[in-house]
Motif scaffolding. Structure first.
Motif, short mmCIF file in Angstrom:
data_model
loop_
_atom_site.label_atom_id
_atom_site.label_comp_id
_atom_site.label_asym_id
_atom_site.label_seq_id
_atom_site.Cartn_x
_atom_site.Cartn_y
_atom_site.Cartn_z
N UNK A 253 0.86 -1.19 0.00
CA UNK A 253 0.00 0.00 0.00
C UNK A 253 0.89 1.24 0.00
N UNK A 254 0.68 2.12 -0.95
CA UNK A 254 1.44 3.35 -1.03
C UNK A 254 0.48 4.51 -1.15
N UNK A 255 0.91 5.67 -0.69
CA UNK A 255 0.06 6.85 -0.77
C UNK A 255 0.26 7.62 -2.06
N UNK A 256 0.83 6.97 -3.07
CA UNK A 256 1.01 7.60 -4.36
C UNK A 256 0.00 7.01 -5.34
N UNK A 257 -0.82 7.86 -5.98
CA UNK A 257 -1.81 7.33 -6.92
C UNK A 257 -1.15 6.72 -8.15
N UNK A 258 -1.79 5.71 -8.68
CA UNK A 258 -1.34 5.09 -9.92
C UNK A 258 -2.60 4.80 -10.74
N UNK A 259 -2.94 5.73 -11.61
CA UNK A 259 -4.15 5.64 -12.41
C UNK A 259 -3.77 5.83 -13.87
N UNK A 260 -3.91 4.78 -14.64
CA UNK A 260 -3.52 4.79 -16.05
C UNK A 260 -4.77 4.73 -16.92
N UNK A 261 -4.83 5.56 -17.94
CA UNK A 261 -5.96 5.56 -18.88
C UNK A 261 -5.48 5.26 -20.29
N UNK A 262 -6.22 4.40 -20.97
CA UNK A 262 -5.96 4.06 -22.37
C UNK A 262 -7.21 4.43 -23.17
N UNK A 263 -7.07 5.38 -24.06
CA UNK A 263 -8.21 5.96 -24.75
C UNK A 263 -8.03 5.82 -26.26
N UNK A 264 -9.06 5.32 -26.94
CA UNK A 264 -8.99 5.22 -28.39
C UNK A 264 -10.20 4.55 -28.96
N UNK A 265 -10.50 4.85 -30.21
CA UNK A 265 -11.63 4.23 -30.89
C UNK A 265 -11.42 2.73 -31.03
N UNK A 266 -12.48 2.02 -31.31
CA UNK A 266 -12.40 0.57 -31.50
C UNK A 266 -11.38 0.25 -32.59
N UNK A 267 -10.47 -0.68 -32.29
CA UNK A 267 -9.47 -1.08 -33.26
C UNK A 267 -8.28 -0.15 -33.36
N UNK A 268 -8.18 0.82 -32.46
CA UNK A 268 -7.11 1.82 -32.55
C UNK A 268 -5.81 1.37 -31.90
N UNK A 269 -5.86 0.34 -31.07
CA UNK A 269 -4.63 -0.16 -30.46
C UNK A 269 -4.58 -0.15 -28.95
N UNK A 270 -5.62 0.33 -28.29
CA UNK A 270 -5.55 0.40 -26.83
C UNK A 270 -5.49 -0.98 -26.20
N UNK A 271 -6.21 -1.95 -26.79
CA UNK A 271 -6.16 -3.31 -26.26
C UNK A 271 -4.77 -3.91 -26.33
N UNK A 272 -4.06 -3.61 -27.41
CA UNK A 272 -2.68 -4.09 -27.56
C UNK A 272 -1.82 -3.55 -26.42
N UNK A 273 -1.98 -2.28 -26.11
CA UNK A 273 -1.19 -1.66 -25.04
C UNK A 273 -1.56 -2.22 -23.67
N UNK A 274 -2.85 -2.40 -23.43
CA UNK A 274 -3.27 -2.92 -22.12
C UNK A 274 -2.75 -4.34 -21.91
N UNK A 275 -2.87 -5.17 -22.93
CA UNK A 275 -2.37 -6.55 -22.82
C UNK A 275 -0.87 -6.56 -22.56
N UNK A 276 -0.14 -5.68 -23.24
CA UNK A 276 1.31 -5.60 -23.03
C UNK A 276 1.63 -5.15 -21.61
N UNK A 277 0.86 -4.18 -21.11
CA UNK A 277 1.09 -3.68 -19.76
C UNK A 277 0.83 -4.77 -18.72
N UNK A 278 -0.23 -5.53 -18.91
CA UNK A 278 -0.54 -6.61 -17.96
C UNK A 278 0.53 -7.69 -17.99
N UNK A 279 1.03 -7.99 -19.17
CA UNK A 279 2.11 -8.99 -19.26
C UNK A 279 3.37 -8.50 -18.54
#
Length: 216
Positions: free
Chosen positions: A3-29
């Protein structure tokens, strides 16, 4: 994950098929979180966590894990009220604490003028619970402003609507022309996905980048 008192909030924004899913999957890996909870309305993240379709079963699984490792994703059924189910999952994430919480397709469950209380609590108080929030949306103009106003990291891909591009230019503090120019280009060699991103804790301005995927 401590638990840390530093926020960690990441947003991935883009139209369908724009690539946000690719980035999220890579981040989770890359993160390989021991504790992971996913709001997965489109049933897209089967490689990262087992699926639950019952809120009761999901809650039991999280309770059984206690402070230990678990991975779970909730896929709401057609008969469910999405807003109520999302609020339940948000409360579950907050109470469990010390986890990565991925919330997909936020325009389904939030609006420009309304952040559901349980979601807003995750965003504004989640750092005290050790929450690392990852959020995704196709239509930033339609989602709650609490998220974009509190993000520590934003990655933006191509957007089709002018009001969405305008919203992201404001969120990233860039000229809208830079957001307008974002494209996903496909040819015989593969795909090049352009993005703008900003780490609000370490960068003074947004930087451009791209993801290259070879044709298969």
């Amino acid at each position: 994950m401590s638990v840390r008192n530093e926020p960690k909030i990441w947003a991935y924004i883009g139209a369908s098929g724009s690539g946000k899913g690719v980035s999220i999957n890579a981040a989770l890996r890359q993160l390989k979180p021991a504790r992971l909870l996913i709001w997965d309305p489109r049933d897209e993240y089967d490689k990262h966590a087992p699926r639950y379709t019952s809120l009761k079963a999901l809650a039991l699984a999280v309770a059984k894990a206690g402070a230990g490792p678990f991975r779970a994703r909730f896929v709401a059924g057609d008969s469910m009220k999405l807003e109520a189910a999302f609020a339940f999952v948000c409360r579950l994430a907050f109470d469990a604490g010390n986890l990565v919480f991925l919330a997909e397709e936020l325009s389904d469950v939030t609006s420009a003028s309304q952040a559901p209380p349980a979601w807003r609590k995750c965003i504004t108080q989640g750092r005290h619970q050790g929450l690392h929030i990852m959020a995704a949306a196709q239509r930033p103009a339609l989602i709650d402003k609490t998220l974009l106003g509190n993000c520590t990291f934003v990655r933006c891909f191509g957007l089709r609507y002018d009001d969405d591009r305008r919203a992201m230019a404001k969120a990233l503090d860039v000229d809208q022309a830079r957001v307008n120019a974002l494209r996903t280009v496909k040819d015989s060699r593969g795909v090049v996905i352009a993005y703008l991103e900003r780490d609000f804790r370490n960068a003074d301005e947004a930087r451009a980048g791209n993801i290259k995927l070879k044709a298969t």
